[in-house]
Design a protein around this motif. Structure first.
Motif, mmCIF file in Angstrom:
data_model
loop_
_atom_site.group_PDB
_atom_site.id
_atom_site.type_symbol
_atom_site.label_atom_id
_atom_site.label_comp_id
_atom_site.label_asym_id
_atom_site.label_seq_id
_atom_site.Cartn_x
_atom_site.Cartn_y
_atom_site.Cartn_z
ATOM 1 N N VAL A 1 0.839 -1.093 0.067
ATOM 2 C CA VAL A 1 -0.108 0.069 -0.020
ATOM 3 C C VAL A 1 1.012 1.259 0.065
ATOM 4 O O VAL A 1 1.829 1.302 0.702
ATOM 5 C CB VAL A 1 -0.900 -0.037 1.327
ATOM 6 N N HIS A 2 0.451 2.111 -0.935
ATOM 7 C CA HIS A 2 1.338 3.471 -0.842
ATOM 8 C C HIS A 2 0.391 4.693 -0.786
ATOM 9 O O HIS A 2 -0.428 4.906 -1.437
ATOM 10 C CB HIS A 2 1.966 3.470 -2.409
ATOM 11 N N GLY A 3 0.878 5.416 0.490
ATOM 12 C CA GLY A 3 0.344 6.963 0.424
ATOM 13 C C GLY A 3 -1.296 6.637 0.958
ATOM 14 O O GLY A 3 -2.052 7.706 1.273
ATOM 15 N N HIS A 4 -1.674 5.646 1.206
ATOM 16 C CA HIS A 4 -3.178 5.308 1.702
ATOM 17 C C HIS A 4 -3.368 4.393 3.112
ATOM 18 O O HIS A 4 -2.447 3.653 3.386
ATOM 19 C CB HIS A 4 -3.992 5.004 0.368
ATOM 20 N N ASN A 5 -4.322 4.352 3.744
ATOM 21 C CA ASN A 5 -4.777 3.478 4.589
ATOM 22 C C ASN A 5 -4.724 2.098 3.733
ATOM 23 O O ASN A 5 -5.468 1.734 2.959
ATOM 24 C CB ASN A 5 -5.863 3.672 5.315
ATOM 25 N N ARG A 6 -4.297 1.197 4.796
ATOM 26 C CA ARG A 6 -4.615 -0.437 4.017
ATOM 27 C C ARG A 6 -5.956 -0.942 4.008
ATOM 28 O O ARG A 6 -6.350 -1.496 2.793
ATOM 29 C CB ARG A 6 -3.542 -1.179 4.913
ATOM 30 N N GLU A 7 -6.843 -0.441 4.733
ATOM 31 C CA GLU A 7 -8.174 -1.027 4.928
ATOM 32 C C GLU A 7 -8.840 -0.426 3.735
ATOM 33 O O GLU A 7 -9.714 -1.023 2.880
ATOM 34 C CB GLU A 7 -8.908 -0.815 6.261
ATOM 35 N N THR B 1 -7.286 1.266 -9.004
ATOM 36 C CA THR B 1 -6.638 1.642 -7.829
ATOM 37 C C THR B 1 -5.118 1.787 -7.997
ATOM 38 O O THR B 1 -4.438 2.420 -7.218
ATOM 39 C CB THR B 1 -7.082 0.208 -6.908
ATOM 40 N N TYR B 2 -4.731 0.789 -8.823
ATOM 41 C CA TYR B 2 -3.379 0.727 -9.039
ATOM 42 C C TYR B 2 -2.663 1.715 -9.952
ATOM 43 O O TYR B 2 -1.922 2.471 -9.598
ATOM 44 C CB TYR B 2 -2.913 -0.626 -9.981
ATOM 45 N N GLN B 3 -3.660 2.134 -11.011
ATOM 46 C CA GLN B 3 -3.413 3.359 -11.863
ATOM 47 C C GLN B 3 -3.315 4.651 -11.002
ATOM 48 O O GLN B 3 -2.639 5.629 -11.300
ATOM 49 C CB GLN B 3 -4.173 3.288 -12.936
ATOM 50 N N ASP B 4 -4.226 4.864 -9.977
ATOM 51 C CA ASP B 4 -4.121 5.938 -9.192
ATOM 52 C C ASP B 4 -2.964 6.061 -8.186
ATOM 53 O O ASP B 4 -3.021 6.968 -7.494
ATOM 54 C CB ASP B 4 -5.538 6.160 -8.431
ATOM 55 N N GLY B 5 -2.309 4.907 -8.255
ATOM 56 C CA GLY B 5 -0.914 5.100 -7.280
ATOM 57 C C GLY B 5 -1.499 4.685 -5.726
ATOM 58 O O GLY B 5 -0.450 4.900 -4.964
ATOM 59 N N TRP B 6 -2.344 3.726 -5.627
ATOM 60 C CA TRP B 6 -2.759 3.547 -4.204
ATOM 61 C C TRP B 6 -1.967 2.114 -3.807
ATOM 62 O O TRP B 6 -1.836 1.964 -2.655
ATOM 63 C CB TRP B 6 -4.205 3.078 -4.068
ATOM 64 N N PHE B 7 -1.460 1.323 -4.479
ATOM 65 C CA PHE B 7 -0.504 0.288 -4.306
ATOM 66 C C PHE B 7 0.664 0.107 -5.426
ATOM 67 O O PHE B 7 0.561 0.637 -6.515
ATOM 68 C CB PHE B 7 -1.296 -0.928 -4.172
ATOM 69 N N GLU B 8 1.501 -0.677 -4.897
ATOM 70 C CA GLU B 8 2.667 -1.086 -5.864
ATOM 71 C C GLU B 8 3.035 -2.650 -5.570
ATOM 72 O O GLU B 8 2.668 -3.169 -4.752
ATOM 73 C CB GLU B 8 3.911 -0.275 -5.334
ATOM 74 N N VAL B 9 3.550 -3.344 -6.553
ATOM 75 C CA VAL B 9 3.832 -4.675 -6.379
ATOM 76 C C VAL B 9 5.367 -4.894 -5.674
ATOM 77 O O VAL B 9 6.211 -4.070 -6.037
ATOM 78 C CB VAL B 9 3.996 -5.242 -7.718
ATOM 79 N N GLN B 10 5.153 -5.784 -4.609
ATOM 80 C CA GLN B 10 6.610 -5.547 -3.968
ATOM 81 C C GLN B 10 6.163 -6.834 -2.949
ATOM 82 O O GLN B 10 5.339 -6.857 -2.129
ATOM 83 C CB GLN B 10 6.839 -4.448 -3.072
ATOM 84 N N ILE C 1 10.696 2.948 1.133
ATOM 85 C CA ILE C 1 11.292 4.029 1.811
ATOM 86 C C ILE C 1 10.519 5.184 1.733
ATOM 87 O O ILE C 1 10.109 6.013 2.663
ATOM 88 C CB ILE C 1 12.519 3.916 2.018
ATOM 89 N N SER C 2 10.451 5.700 0.452
ATOM 90 C CA SER C 2 9.554 7.041 0.277
ATOM 91 C C SER C 2 8.059 6.924 1.210
ATOM 92 O O SER C 2 7.810 8.018 1.483
ATOM 93 C CB SER C 2 9.521 7.169 -1.027
ATOM 94 N N ASN C 3 7.612 5.912 0.885
ATOM 95 C CA ASN C 3 6.441 5.837 1.548
ATOM 96 C C ASN C 3 6.454 5.724 3.133
ATOM 97 O O ASN C 3 5.589 6.571 3.787
ATOM 98 C CB ASN C 3 5.652 4.552 1.241
ATOM 99 N N ILE C 4 7.222 5.036 3.705
ATOM 100 C CA ILE C 4 7.882 5.119 5.263
ATOM 101 C C ILE C 4 8.081 6.617 5.308
ATOM 102 O O ILE C 4 7.429 6.952 6.741
ATOM 103 C CB ILE C 4 9.001 4.087 5.308
ATOM 104 N N LEU C 5 8.542 7.373 4.807
ATOM 105 C CA LEU C 5 9.054 8.571 4.964
ATOM 106 C C LEU C 5 7.951 9.613 4.809
ATOM 107 O O LEU C 5 8.275 10.928 5.046
ATOM 108 C CB LEU C 5 10.323 9.145 4.443
ATOM 109 N N ASN C 6 6.750 9.206 4.138
ATOM 110 C CA ASN C 6 5.793 10.031 3.796
ATOM 111 C C ASN C 6 6.222 11.449 2.963
ATOM 112 O O ASN C 6 5.662 12.272 3.211
ATOM 113 C CB ASN C 6 5.198 10.878 5.105
ATOM 114 N N ASN C 7 6.998 10.954 2.000
ATOM 115 C CA ASN C 7 7.468 11.764 0.885
ATOM 116 C C ASN C 7 8.590 12.905 1.705
ATOM 117 O O ASN C 7 8.613 13.729 0.864
ATOM 118 C CB ASN C 7 6.295 12.367 0.259
#
Length: 404
Positions: A146-152, A188-197, A230-236
C-alpha cells in the motif's frame, strides 16, 4: 484451439525456455503478444501447463531419461496421448515408433534428493534441504505494498473492483491476493494506491530504519522497489538517492515515481568521490535470486558456478565501497534475495574480518520496534526470511553499524 494445438504451443515455449538464455516469463509474454489470435482460455491453459512443466522439469527429465523438450512434454502427457494427438493441422507431429516404445517404459528408480527437491545438484549441495526447496518451488501468492493510503481503504477499493485481497501477516503496508490479476486493469493501481512488492522486500525496507533527516542511498537499486517503499515510510519527506549503473533501469523507475506521486527520490548512476557521510547505505546486492524461485522457477537453470563466483566478488566489492561512504554512526544495510550462505553470511563474515570499524546490529531488537509478529530466525544479527518461516520469498538482511 484444439488440445493438440495448445500442446504444440507449449512445446514451442519450453523448447526456447530450456535453452536457459532468457527468463521464462519474458519468453511466454512475447510469444503470446505476437499471437493475438490466441483466446484467453487458451492462453491460460498454455501458460499454466508451461509453468507446471518448468516446476517439474528435473523429475520429468529423470522419468523420461531425456532432456529435450519434446520428450519431456510427451512424458508429462503420457496418460492422455489419445486426447492430445487429435489430428489437428496445428497440433503436435505424430508419435514415432521409437517414441511409442519409449513412452511404454517406466522408470522405477527412486528420485535422488536433488531431483525430489527440483533443484540442480550443484545448488542442492549448498542448500541441502528438500522441504525448503519444495517450498521454493511452489507458486507464490501475489504481494503488494500500500502506498500513501490506509491499508483497509485500499483493500475496500480493490474489493469494489472485484479483486479480493487481505493484509499480510508481517508488513504493516502489505496486502496479498491468492489469485493473480492484471494490475494494469485496476484503477486503484493506476491511481497510485499500491505497488507490487513481496512482503519480505517490504520488511527489508522497514528494517533500514530511515528518518527524513538521514542521508540515504539505495545502491544498485534495480527496479527501485525499496526506494519507493522507503519514500512511503518517510511520507515523501527527506531525500533518497536511488543509484544504479544501468541507466535503463533508472529510466524504468520514472513512471513508477510519477504514478505514486513520489517527490523525495533522486535518480543517479554515479556517486561523488567525496560523498562519505551517508547515514544509511543500502546495498540491494546483485545475487543469484534463489529466494525468488517461487516466482521464477526457471532461474535455477540459468545460474552457474561461474556466475555465482562473479556475484560473490561483486557483493564483496559493494560492501567495500559502502564502508568508505558511510559516516561514523551510520549503517550499511546488506540485502539479497538469495538463500545461499555463500552470498549472505559468508560475505558479511568476510567483510567483518577486514573492517573492524563495523559491527553487526541486533536485528531482532529492531524487528520488535517495527513489526508486531515474533522475530522469525534463530540468528538475531543476520535475518533470513523464507516461504517456510515467513511465507515470503527467500530474503537475507544484515545491518552493519560504523563505530568510532
Amino acid at each position: 484451439m484444439k488440445i493438440g494445438a495448445r500442446y504444440q504451443a507449449v512445446l514451442e515455449l519450453i523448447t526456447e525456455i530450456f535453452n536457459n538464455s532468457k527468463p521464462a516469463d519474458n519468453i511466454i509474454n512475447e510469444y503470446l503478444r505476437n499471437r493475438k489470435y490466441i483466446g484467453s482460455k487458451d492462453r491460460k491453459f498454455i501458460t499454466d501447463k508451461t509453468w507446471n512443466i518448468i516446476r517439474n522439469r528435473l523429475k520429468l527429465e529423470f522419468d523420461s531419461g531425456a532432456k529435450d523438450a519434446r520428450n519431456i512434454l510427451l512424458w508429462s502427457i503420457k496418460d492422455k496421448l489419445s486426447e492430445v494427438f487429435d489430428d489437428s493441422p496445428y497440433g503436435l507431429s505424430p508419435l514415432t515408433d521409437k517414441e511409442k516404445q519409449h513412452l511404454a517404459l517406466n522408470n522405477e528408480n527412486p528420485y535422488p534428493d536433488y531431483i525430489e527437491a527440483e533443484c540442480p545438484n550443484w545448488l542442492f549441495t549448498q542448500i541441502s534441504d528438500i522441504e525448503f526447496c519444495k517450498a521454493l518451488n511452489k507458486p507464490a501468492e501475489a504481494d503488494f505494498r500500500v502506498h500513501g493510503h490506509n491499508r483497509e481503504d485500499v483493500i475496500k477499493r480493490l474489493s469494489e473492483e472485484g479483486i479480493n485481497t487481505y493484509p499480510t501477516a508481517l508488513s504493516p503496508y502489505g496486502i496479498r491476493s491468492e489469485l493473480r490479476f492484471n494490475i494494469n486493469n485496476s484503477a486503484t493501481y493506476q491511481d497510485g494506491w499500491f505497488e507490487v512488492q513481496d512482503e519480505a522486500s517490504q520488511i527489508a525496507s522497514l528494517l533500514c530504519d530511515t528518518q527524513p533527516e538521514h542521508k540515504i542511498i539505495d545502491y544498485c537499486c534495480g527496479a527501485g522497489g525499496k526506494s519507493l517503499a522507503i519514500s512511503n515510510i518517510l511520507n515523501n519527506q527527506g531525500k533518497i538517492l536511488a543509484h544504479d549503473i544501468n541507466s535503463k533501469r533508472l529510466e524504468a523507475i520514472k513512471p513508477r515515481i510519477s504514478r505514486l506521486g513520489v517527490k523525495n527520490i533522486e535518480l543517479t548512476d554515479i556517486i561523488a568521490g567525496n560523498d562519505t557521510d551517508f547515514d544509511r547505505f543500502i546495498i540491494d546486492a546483485p545475487c543469484s535470486g534463489t529466494g525468488t524461485w517461487r516466482r521464477s522457477p526457471d532461474a535455477k537453470f540459468r545460474i552457474t558456478p561461474q556466475i555465482l563466483k562473479r556475484l560473490n566478488q561483486t557483493q564483496s566489492e559493494l560492501l567495500d565501497i559502502a564502508s568508505s561512504k558511510t559516516k561514523i554512526g551510520g549503517r550499511i544495510i546488506y540485502i539479497t534475495c538469495s538463500v545461499l550462505q555463500i552470498e549472505n553470511e559468508d560475505r558479511i563474515n568476510e567483510f567483518l574480518q577486514n573492517h573492524s570499524e563495523f559491527s553487526l546490529l541486533d536485528i531482532s531488537q529492531l524487528w520488535k520496534q517495527k513489526i508486531s509478529a515474533p522475530y522469525p530466525h534463530s540468528n538475531p544479527y543476520m535475518l533470513r526470511m523464507s516461504p517456510l518461516t515467513t511465507n515470503t520469498d527467500g530474503f537475507f538482511v544484515a545491518i552493519l553499524q560504523k563505530n568510532s
